[in-house]
Design an enzyme around this catalytic site. Sequence first.
Site, PDB file in Angstrom:
ATOM      1  N   CYS A 114       0.817  -1.228   0.000  1.00  0.00           N
ATOM      2  CA  CYS A 114       0.000   0.000   0.000  1.00  0.00           C
ATOM      3  C   CYS A 114       0.842   1.265   0.000  1.00  0.00           C
ATOM      4  CB  CYS A 114      -0.920   0.000   1.211  1.00  0.00           C
ATOM      5  SG  CYS A 114      -1.937  -1.475   1.271  1.00  0.00           S
ATOM      6  N   HIS A 275      -4.002   6.862   1.287  1.00  0.00           N
ATOM      7  CA  HIS A 275      -4.173   5.564   0.632  1.00  0.00           C
ATOM      8  C   HIS A 275      -5.571   5.081   0.976  1.00  0.00           C
ATOM      9  CE1 HIS A 275      -4.170   1.380  -0.155  1.00  0.00           C
ATOM     10  NE2 HIS A 275      -4.055   1.039   1.113  1.00  0.00           N
ATOM     11  N   ASN A 305     -10.039  -0.921  -2.331  1.00  0.00           N
ATOM     12  CA  ASN A 305      -8.634  -0.649  -2.000  1.00  0.00           C
ATOM     13  C   ASN A 305      -7.769  -1.205  -3.133  1.00  0.00           C
ATOM     14  OD1 ASN A 305      -5.984  -0.966  -1.043  1.00  0.00           O
ATOM     15  ND2 ASN A 305      -6.622  -1.348   1.054  1.00  0.00           N
TER      16      ASN A 305
HETATM   17  C1  LIG Z   1     -11.467  -6.000   7.560  1.00  0.00           C
HETATM   18  C2  LIG Z   1     -12.392  -5.182   8.428  1.00  0.00           C
HETATM   19  C3  LIG Z   1     -13.358  -4.418   7.559  1.00  0.00           C
HETATM   20  C4  LIG Z   1     -13.179  -6.152   9.277  1.00  0.00           C
HETATM   21  O1  LIG Z   1     -14.013  -5.423  10.120  1.00  0.00           O
HETATM   22  P1  LIG Z   1     -14.054  -5.744  11.669  1.00  0.00           P
HETATM   23  O2  LIG Z   1     -15.139  -4.943  12.259  1.00  0.00           O
HETATM   24  O3  LIG Z   1     -12.688  -5.574  12.218  1.00  0.00           O
HETATM   25  O4  LIG Z   1     -14.485  -7.218  11.631  1.00  0.00           O
HETATM   26  P2  LIG Z   1     -13.805  -8.519  12.237  1.00  0.00           P
HETATM   27  O5  LIG Z   1     -12.638  -8.958  11.413  1.00  0.00           O
HETATM   28  O6  LIG Z   1     -13.601  -8.314  13.711  1.00  0.00           O
HETATM   29  O7  LIG Z   1     -14.985  -9.523  12.022  1.00  0.00           O
HETATM   30  C5  LIG Z   1     -16.286  -9.289  12.574  1.00  0.00           C
HETATM   31  C6  LIG Z   1     -17.232 -10.341  12.041  1.00  0.00           C
HETATM   32  O8  LIG Z   1     -17.529 -10.060  10.668  1.00  0.00           O
HETATM   33  C7  LIG Z   1     -17.317 -11.215   9.896  1.00  0.00           C
HETATM   34  N1  LIG Z   1     -16.897 -10.814   8.543  1.00  0.00           N
HETATM   35  C8  LIG Z   1     -15.648 -10.604   8.070  1.00  0.00           C
HETATM   36  N2  LIG Z   1     -15.710 -10.236   6.777  1.00  0.00           N
HETATM   37  C9  LIG Z   1     -17.018 -10.228   6.443  1.00  0.00           C
HETATM   38  C10 LIG Z   1     -17.700  -9.929   5.263  1.00  0.00           C
HETATM   39  N3  LIG Z   1     -17.062  -9.559   4.137  1.00  0.00           N
HETATM   40  N4  LIG Z   1     -19.037 -10.008   5.264  1.00  0.00           N
HETATM   41  C11 LIG Z   1     -19.714 -10.355   6.358  1.00  0.00           C
HETATM   42  N5  LIG Z   1     -19.124 -10.650   7.525  1.00  0.00           N
HETATM   43  C12 LIG Z   1     -17.782 -10.578   7.560  1.00  0.00           C
HETATM   44  C13 LIG Z   1     -16.239 -11.962  10.626  1.00  0.00           C
HETATM   45  O9  LIG Z   1     -16.258 -13.338  10.263  1.00  0.00           O
HETATM   46  C14 LIG Z   1     -16.649 -11.748  12.048  1.00  0.00           C
HETATM   47  O10 LIG Z   1     -17.679 -12.632  12.355  1.00  0.00           O
HETATM   48  P3  LIG Z   1     -17.815 -13.274  13.835  1.00  0.00           P
HETATM   49  O11 LIG Z   1     -17.988 -12.105  14.769  1.00  0.00           O
HETATM   50  O12 LIG Z   1     -19.009 -14.146  13.715  1.00  0.00           O
HETATM   51  O13 LIG Z   1     -16.524 -13.993  14.057  1.00  0.00           O
HETATM   52  C15 LIG Z   1     -11.629  -4.216   9.330  1.00  0.00           C
HETATM   53  O14 LIG Z   1     -10.931  -4.917  10.312  1.00  0.00           O
HETATM   54  C16 LIG Z   1     -10.664  -3.377   8.574  1.00  0.00           C
HETATM   55  O15 LIG Z   1     -11.053  -2.623   7.704  1.00  0.00           O
HETATM   56  N6  LIG Z   1      -9.382  -3.437   8.907  1.00  0.00           N
HETATM   57  C17 LIG Z   1      -8.383  -2.704   8.179  1.00  0.00           C
HETATM   58  C18 LIG Z   1      -8.194  -3.399   6.889  1.00  0.00           C
HETATM   59  C19 LIG Z   1      -7.424  -2.594   5.923  1.00  0.00           C
HETATM   60  O16 LIG Z   1      -7.534  -1.408   5.875  1.00  0.00           O
HETATM   61  N7  LIG Z   1      -6.656  -3.293   5.123  1.00  0.00           N
HETATM   62  C20 LIG Z   1      -5.920  -2.721   4.132  1.00  0.00           C
HETATM   63  C21 LIG Z   1      -4.714  -2.127   4.714  1.00  0.00           C
HETATM   64  S1  LIG Z   1      -3.836  -1.426   3.482  1.00  0.00           S
END
Ligand SMILES: CC(C)(COP(=O)(O)OP(=O)(O)OC[C@H]1O[C@@H](n2cnc3c(N)ncnc32)[C@H](O)[C@@H]1OP(=O)(O)O)[C@@H](O)C(=O)NCCC(=O)NCCS
Length: 348
Positions: A114, A275, A305
């Site tokens: 990124c 980003h 992204n």
């Molecule tokens: C990835 C992201 C959106 C996930 O959101 P979150 O609120 O942290 O969610 P979690 O990973 O804790 O998961 C919460 C629940 O949603 C579920 N889940 C994950 N992806 C899912 C999707 N696409 N659709 C539905 N549910 C989803 C998980 O399985 C989890 O379920 P559970 O509670 O039954 O175990 C978030 O963590 C994020 O944006 N992180 C930064 C990622 C990023 O910016 N990456 C690029 C960096 S350059």
Amino acid sequence: MTRTRIAGIGMYVPQNVVSNNDLARVMDTSDEWIQERTGIKERRYATRFEDTTTTMAVEAAKIAMHRSGVTAADIDFIIFATLSPDYYFPGCGVLAQRELGIKEIGALDIRNQCSGFLYALSVADQFIKTGMYRNILLMASETHSYGLDFTTRGRNVSVIFGDGAGAVVLQPTQDDHGILSTHLHSDGSEAETLSMMNPGFHAGKFCPSKRPANPSKPFGGLFITKEMIEQEDIYPYMDGPAVFKKAIVKFPEVIMEALTASGCQPSDINLLIPHQANLRISQMVQQKLKLRDDQVYNNIQKYGNTTAASIPIALCEAWENGKVKNGDLICLAAFGSGFTWGSVLLRW
Ligand SMILES: CC(C)(COP(=O)(O)OP(=O)(O)OC[C@H]1O[C@@H](n2cnc3c(N)ncnc32)[C@H](O)[C@@H]1OP(=O)(O)O)[C@@H](O)C(=O)NCCC(=O)NCCS
């Protein structure tokens, strides 16, 4: 004093629009979940067997070259940033060079995910300031859609990423415009938190659970194994919450570092182009720095992204929409896999 300026910018996104509902048809997810957690409404996916990381970059490069009034013969160095190269090797730099008909100049590939575009910009800035090169073509491009896990297992990663490319032509300038400073950081202590380890040459060294159990051969056979394929252990991995927590600290920190280096305040920024990791991250960064809505550019809603390509795509789109004007103070900032992060402050 010589500075580096962006003489021309271009972008290319594939035609194929993929909505959240399209993804909900192949995995257990929903438009509501994706929009609420990431802000993404849709993304573009490369046209299979036609678009590649190289071809998309070349399209963006042609626009950037046209806008800067240079031809292939003027380019004296190529830099290419991507985490999704066409080939494991050689890198996309030489492939784009071939497609553009550019002969025998150097082509450098950058692998900083990124932060790739900002690392590349910083490298280019040094070459231009020293007078070594006068027309650097910098491309950043990603084709995530060819290699994501489109089952429910991979949903936390696959709904976030999209395909596309951006490019800039960089030239020296003697006036007050151009790059004021660049700031690069990394911390490998959490390298695997956002990673794609397989296929790879690590042989399980840093992660014993990934050590091939029964290598079938006395030599070789470790880069890609039957187990990896059978267990489908060949996709990107992300601990989303861990990335989120780190990103909302490092983004503001590195933006402030850039501003401080030029004696500026957040209120001086005309446009921050973060980003496009996640809209929630950009909004928290905006809040922390007390920036107005019109000071921050976001287009993750449309493209997802696009990793290394996200900043040049957003910068290009902002410029095309008249949101980047002559003399504006522009701050670019990135955080991502590595972890790597950085910022660039420039006067347009
Ligand atoms: C990835 C992201 C959106 C996930 O959101 P979150 O609120 O942290 O969610 P979690 O990973 O804790 O998961 C919460 C629940 O949603 C579920 N889940 C994950 N992806 C899912 C999707 N696409 N659709 C539905 N549910 C989803 C998980 O399985 C989890 O379920 P559970 O509670 O039954 O175990 C978030 O963590 C994020 O944006 N992180 C930064 C990622 C990023 O910016 N990456 C690029 C960096 S350059």
